[in-house]
Design a protein around this motif. Structure first.
Motif, PDB file in Angstrom:
ATOM      1  N   ARG A   1       0.757  -1.539  -0.067  1.00  0.00           N
ATOM      2  CA  ARG A   1       0.007   0.098   0.110  1.00  0.00           C
ATOM      3  C   ARG A   1       0.978   1.433  -0.047  1.00  0.00           C
ATOM      4  O   ARG A   1       2.069   0.747   0.722  1.00  0.00           O
ATOM      5  CB  ARG A   1      -0.569  -0.170   1.239  1.00  0.00           C
ATOM      6  CG  ARG A   1      -1.929  -1.313   1.334  1.00  0.00           C
ATOM      7  CD  ARG A   1      -3.346  -1.182   0.930  1.00  0.00           C
ATOM      8  NE  ARG A   1      -3.720   0.326   1.363  1.00  0.00           N
ATOM      9  CZ  ARG A   1      -5.158   0.438   0.973  1.00  0.00           C
ATOM     10  NH1 ARG A   1      -5.165  -0.251   0.072  1.00  0.00           N
ATOM     11  NH2 ARG A   1      -5.472   2.009   0.981  1.00  0.00           N
ATOM     12  N   CYS A   2       0.104   2.100  -0.473  1.00  0.00           N
ATOM     13  CA  CYS A   2       0.806   3.538  -0.565  1.00  0.00           C
ATOM     14  C   CYS A   2       1.091   4.212   0.714  1.00  0.00           C
ATOM     15  O   CYS A   2       0.170   4.070   1.813  1.00  0.00           O
ATOM     16  CB  CYS A   2       0.267   4.966  -1.650  1.00  0.00           C
ATOM     17  SG  CYS A   2       0.252   4.069  -2.962  1.00  0.00           S
TER      18      CYS A   2
ATOM     19  N   GLN B   1      -7.980   4.746  -3.902  1.00  0.00           N
ATOM     20  CA  GLN B   1      -8.092   3.942  -2.931  1.00  0.00           C
ATOM     21  C   GLN B   1      -6.668   5.036  -2.280  1.00  0.00           C
ATOM     22  O   GLN B   1      -6.858   4.770  -1.582  1.00  0.00           O
ATOM     23  CB  GLN B   1      -7.926   2.835  -3.631  1.00  0.00           C
ATOM     24  CG  GLN B   1      -9.870   2.558  -3.319  1.00  0.00           C
ATOM     25  CD  GLN B   1      -9.510   0.985  -4.281  1.00  0.00           C
ATOM     26  OE1 GLN B   1      -8.751   0.362  -4.201  1.00  0.00           O
ATOM     27  NE2 GLN B   1     -10.833   0.561  -4.737  1.00  0.00           N
ATOM     28  N   GLU B   2      -5.346   5.315  -3.044  1.00  0.00           N
ATOM     29  CA  GLU B   2      -4.012   4.981  -2.336  1.00  0.00           C
ATOM     30  C   GLU B   2      -3.959   6.586  -2.564  1.00  0.00           C
ATOM     31  O   GLU B   2      -3.166   6.935  -1.485  1.00  0.00           O
ATOM     32  CB  GLU B   2      -2.947   4.391  -4.002  1.00  0.00           C
ATOM     33  CG  GLU B   2      -3.527   2.876  -3.923  1.00  0.00           C
ATOM     34  CD  GLU B   2      -2.709   2.218  -2.764  1.00  0.00           C
ATOM     35  OE1 GLU B   2      -2.454   2.583  -1.887  1.00  0.00           O
ATOM     36  OE2 GLU B   2      -3.242   0.892  -2.628  1.00  0.00           O
TER      37      GLU B   2
ATOM     38  N   ASN C   1       5.965   4.562  -3.733  1.00  0.00           N
ATOM     39  CA  ASN C   1       4.293   4.654  -4.138  1.00  0.00           C
ATOM     40  C   ASN C   1       4.036   4.555  -5.732  1.00  0.00           C
ATOM     41  O   ASN C   1       3.006   3.859  -5.951  1.00  0.00           O
ATOM     42  CB  ASN C   1       3.703   6.066  -3.479  1.00  0.00           C
ATOM     43  CG  ASN C   1       3.554   5.775  -1.656  1.00  0.00           C
ATOM     44  OD1 ASN C   1       4.340   5.445  -1.575  1.00  0.00           O
ATOM     45  ND2 ASN C   1       3.525   7.354  -1.286  1.00  0.00           N
TER      46      ASN C   1
ATOM     47  N   CYS D   1       1.912   1.346  -7.438  1.00  0.00           N
ATOM     48  CA  CYS D   1       0.559   1.848  -8.299  1.00  0.00           C
ATOM     49  C   CYS D   1       1.074   1.530 -10.166  1.00  0.00           C
ATOM     50  O   CYS D   1      -0.426   0.172 -10.656  1.00  0.00           O
ATOM     51  CB  CYS D   1       0.265   3.294  -8.230  1.00  0.00           C
ATOM     52  SG  CYS D   1      -0.160   3.418  -6.399  1.00  0.00           S
TER      53      CYS D   1
ATOM     54  N   LYS E   1      -0.039  -1.724  -9.633  1.00  0.00           N
ATOM     55  CA  LYS E   1      -1.616  -2.433  -9.964  1.00  0.00           C
ATOM     56  C   LYS E   1      -2.206  -2.538 -10.568  1.00  0.00           C
ATOM     57  O   LYS E   1      -2.829  -2.632 -11.137  1.00  0.00           O
ATOM     58  CB  LYS E   1      -1.850  -1.033  -8.251  1.00  0.00           C
ATOM     59  CG  LYS E   1      -1.727  -1.968  -7.484  1.00  0.00           C
ATOM     60  CD  LYS E   1      -1.833  -0.984  -6.564  1.00  0.00           C
ATOM     61  CE  LYS E   1      -1.597  -2.007  -4.684  1.00  0.00           C
ATOM     62  NZ  LYS E   1      -2.137  -1.497  -3.498  1.00  0.00           N
TER      63      LYS E   1
END
Length: 111
Positions: free
Chosen positions: A6-7, A68-69, A97, A101, A104
């Motif tokens: 996660r970021c 979301q991030e 980050n 991303c 993802k």
């Protein structure tokens, strides 16, 4: 793996990745490139689709991920093509980050 992370909060006091760190992380991604615009390194990839609707759907997935991030890319939507560009605006460079991303985004494109 990057796509499982996660970021983290990134502020203007955060430190941009070094060239060595960027080159190490990009090896974990599929066909992303580092481009420099106005002296700012950015992570970019062009995704290709069969039509506009598929490209639009992908763009929406990336937009939802960004929310979301709480980390927002540049998204260029065209017929059958989406260009996604990640960089950390607050540090005018690349942060982990951006690579999280990007990984993802690759997952979305594979669906």
């Amino acid at each position: 793996m990057l796509n499982e992370l996660r970021c983290e909060a990134c502020s203007k006091d955060s430190i941009a990745l070094s060239e060595t760190e960027r080159q190490s992380l990009i090896l974990e991604l599929d066909n992303w490139v580092i481009v420099e615009r106005d002296g700012i390194p950015q992570l970019e990839k062009v995704f290709k689709f069969k039509n506009y609707k598929q490209a639009w759907h992908f763009s929406n997935q990336v937009s939802e991920l960004a929310e979301q991030e709480f980390h927002h890319p540049s998204i260029l939507l065209e017929w059958g093509k989406v260009t996604v560009t990640w960089w950390s605006h607050s540090i005018k460079g690349l942060h982990k980050n951006d690579f999280i991303c990007a990984a993802k985004c690759d997952e979305f494109a594979g669906q």
